[in-house]
Design a protein around this motif. Structure first.
Motif, PDB file in Angstrom:
ATOM      1  N   ASP A  96      34.366  43.962  37.527  1.00 30.78           N
ATOM      2  CA  ASP A  96      33.671  42.767  37.977  1.00 30.78           C
ATOM      3  C   ASP A  96      34.538  42.030  38.985  1.00 30.78           C
ATOM      4  N   HIS A  97      33.924  41.569  40.056  1.00 29.64           N
ATOM      5  CA  HIS A  97      34.614  40.713  41.028  1.00 29.64           C
ATOM      6  C   HIS A  97      34.486  39.279  40.524  1.00 29.64           C
ATOM      7  N   VAL A  98      35.612  38.616  40.240  1.00 27.72           N
ATOM      8  CA  VAL A  98      35.597  37.242  39.735  1.00 27.72           C
ATOM      9  C   VAL A  98      34.852  36.364  40.737  1.00 27.72           C
ATOM     10  N   ILE A  99      35.278  36.405  41.993  1.00 33.88           N
ATOM     11  CA  ILE A  99      34.502  35.775  43.066  1.00 33.88           C
ATOM     12  C   ILE A  99      33.665  36.906  43.655  1.00 33.88           C
ATOM     13  N   PRO A 100      32.348  36.845  43.515  1.00 33.07           N
ATOM     14  CA  PRO A 100      31.491  37.954  43.930  1.00 33.07           C
ATOM     15  C   PRO A 100      31.685  38.349  45.401  1.00 33.07           C
ATOM     16  N   LYS A 101      31.515  39.635  45.664  1.00 33.37           N
ATOM     17  CA  LYS A 101      31.637  40.132  47.036  1.00 33.37           C
ATOM     18  C   LYS A 101      30.625  39.438  47.951  1.00 33.37           C
ATOM     19  N   SER A 102      29.463  39.095  47.385  1.00 30.84           N
ATOM     20  CA  SER A 102      28.432  38.425  48.183  1.00 30.84           C
ATOM     21  C   SER A 102      28.873  37.043  48.647  1.00 30.84           C
ATOM     22  N   ARG A 103      29.953  36.525  48.029  1.00 29.44           N
ATOM     23  CA  ARG A 103      30.481  35.213  48.404  1.00 29.44           C
ATOM     24  C   ARG A 103      31.855  35.317  49.042  1.00 29.44           C
ATOM     25  N   GLY A 104      32.178  36.520  49.519  1.00 25.54           N
ATOM     26  CA  GLY A 104      33.438  36.716  50.225  1.00 25.54           C
ATOM     27  C   GLY A 104      34.596  37.141  49.344  1.00 25.54           C
ATOM     28  N   GLY A 105      34.324  37.467  48.087  1.00 29.14           N
ATOM     29  CA  GLY A 105      35.377  37.923  47.180  1.00 29.14           C
ATOM     30  C   GLY A 105      35.941  39.262  47.624  1.00 29.14           C
ATOM     31  N   LYS A 106      37.228  39.406  47.539  1.00 28.20           N
ATOM     32  CA  LYS A 106      37.913  40.627  47.969  1.00 28.20           C
ATOM     33  C   LYS A 106      38.066  41.609  46.812  1.00 28.20           C
ATOM     34  N   THR A 107      38.294  42.865  47.160  1.00 28.14           N
ATOM     35  CA  THR A 107      38.579  43.892  46.168  1.00 28.14           C
ATOM     36  C   THR A 107      40.090  44.019  46.074  1.00 28.14           C
ATOM     37  N   ASN A 108      40.690  43.211  45.197  1.00 25.85           N
ATOM     38  CA  ASN A 108      42.140  43.240  45.003  1.00 25.85           C
ATOM     39  C   ASN A 108      42.470  42.897  43.549  1.00 25.85           C
ATOM     40  N   TRP A 109      43.755  43.007  43.204  1.00 31.58           N
ATOM     41  CA  TRP A 109      44.203  42.774  41.833  1.00 31.58           C
ATOM     42  C   TRP A 109      43.821  41.390  41.320  1.00 31.58           C
ATOM     43  N   ASP A 110      43.847  40.389  42.188  1.00 31.52           N
ATOM     44  CA  ASP A 110      43.605  39.009  41.761  1.00 31.52           C
ATOM     45  C   ASP A 110      42.126  38.663  41.620  1.00 31.52           C
ATOM     46  N   ASN A 111      41.250  39.592  42.012  1.00 25.92           N
ATOM     47  CA  ASN A 111      39.818  39.296  41.964  1.00 25.92           C
ATOM     48  C   ASN A 111      39.027  40.305  41.132  1.00 25.92           C
ATOM     49  N   LEU A 112      39.659  41.347  40.633  1.00 18.57           N
ATOM     50  CA  LEU A 112      38.963  42.345  39.828  1.00 18.57           C
ATOM     51  C   LEU A 112      39.362  42.229  38.362  1.00 18.57           C
ATOM     52  N   VAL A 113      38.379  42.340  37.482  1.00 19.19           N
ATOM     53  CA  VAL A 113      38.621  42.318  36.042  1.00 19.19           C
ATOM     54  C   VAL A 113      37.735  43.355  35.361  1.00 19.19           C
ATOM     55  N   ALA A 114      38.115  43.706  34.145  1.00 18.10           N
ATOM     56  CA  ALA A 114      37.284  44.582  33.323  1.00 18.10           C
ATOM     57  C   ALA A 114      36.221  43.720  32.645  1.00 18.10           C
ATOM     58  N   ALA A 115      34.979  44.178  32.715  1.00 18.15           N
ATOM     59  CA  ALA A 115      33.885  43.447  32.073  1.00 18.15           C
ATOM     60  C   ALA A 115      32.902  44.456  31.496  1.00 18.15           C
ATOM     61  N   CYS A 116      32.363  44.146  30.332  1.00 16.05           N
ATOM     62  CA  CYS A 116      31.355  45.038  29.761  1.00 16.05           C
ATOM     63  C   CYS A 116      30.083  44.913  30.609  1.00 16.05           C
ATOM     64  N   ARG A 117      29.249  45.910  30.516  1.00 13.02           N
ATOM     65  CA  ARG A 117      28.032  45.943  31.329  1.00 13.02           C
ATOM     66  C   ARG A 117      27.165  44.700  31.104  1.00 13.02           C
ATOM     67  N   ARG A 118      27.085  44.263  29.850  1.00 12.33           N
ATOM     68  CA  ARG A 118      26.258  43.100  29.515  1.00 12.33           C
ATOM     69  C   ARG A 118      26.777  41.823  30.184  1.00 12.33           C
ATOM     70  N   CYS A 119      28.094  41.567  30.068  1.00 17.87           N
ATOM     71  CA  CYS A 119      28.675  40.358  30.666  1.00 17.87           C
ATOM     72  C   CYS A 119      28.626  40.417  32.196  1.00 17.87           C
ATOM     73  N   ASN A 120      28.870  41.587  32.753  1.00 21.56           N
ATOM     74  CA  ASN A 120      28.841  41.734  34.203  1.00 21.56           C
ATOM     75  C   ASN A 120      27.437  41.425  34.726  1.00 21.56           C
ATOM     76  N   SER A 121      26.438  41.917  34.022  1.00 22.09           N
ATOM     77  CA  SER A 121      25.051  41.663  34.415  1.00 22.09           C
ATOM     78  C   SER A 121      24.695  40.181  34.243  1.00 22.09           C
TER      79      SER A 121
END
Length: 169
Positions: A96-121
């Motif tokens: 999961d991107h903490v700050i969504p990619k649609s809002r300019g969130g980057k794909t890096n260590w500080d913005n990616l986390v593990a999330a279950c499918r339910r929470c991510n959705s």
């Protein structure tokens, strides 16, 4: 033989982890010395018994370029303890991107986390604050030594003194 061996450079800094057969070969060929053996077992041949390596040190210094932890799915999951950072579930993990990619969130260590499918959705394209889903742990980029020590899943107590020495170096 799924055990791993910590490999130290000639100056005692941690440089990698290898398999037991590879470590034994380095020691047997006198390219490394055995610093700590694993008391839980040994290597046996027809005519001899050898200690099972846990930590080895290379005889000659090897110039290793800066080591960093590769950003990939498995390493994000390891860093987050193979659990969803929102609910603690360990099933059906996604990134999961903490700050969504649609809002300019980057794909890096500080913005990616593990999330279950339910929470991510459920979180969707919102930030955790907007979705009222606080993070259990703030994402961070681990250093090579801390990743070996805390997240590799193969560390043993025998590695601890050598990894703490590498951390301060």
């Amino acid at each position: 033989m799924g055990r791993k061996v910590l490999v130290l450079n000639a100056d005692y800094t941690a440089i990698s982890v290898c398999t037991v057969p590879k470590a034994f070969l380095l020691v047997y060929l006198k390219k490394a010395e055995l610093l700590k053996d694993d008391e839980a077992g040994s290597l046996r041949t027809v005519s001899a018994t050898y200690p099972l390596p846990a930590v080895i040190k290379l005889h000659h210094y090897v110039n290793v370029p800066y080591k960093s932890v590769v950003l990939n799915r498995q390493n994000i999951f390891k860093r987050d303890g193979n659990k969803c950072v929102y609910c603690g579930n360990s099933r059906e993990l996604t990134l999961d991107h903490v700050i969504p990619k649609s809002r300019g969130g980057k794909t890096n260590w500080d913005n990616l986390v593990a999330a279950c499918r339910r929470c991510n959705s459920r979180k969707g394209h919102f930030t955790p604050e907007e979705a009222e889903m606080p993070l259990a742990v703030k994402p961070f980029k681990p250093t090579f030594v801390t990743f070996l020590r805390d997240f590799s899943g193969n560390t043993s107590e025998t590695w601890a003194p050598y990894l703490s020495r590498s951390q301060s170096a």
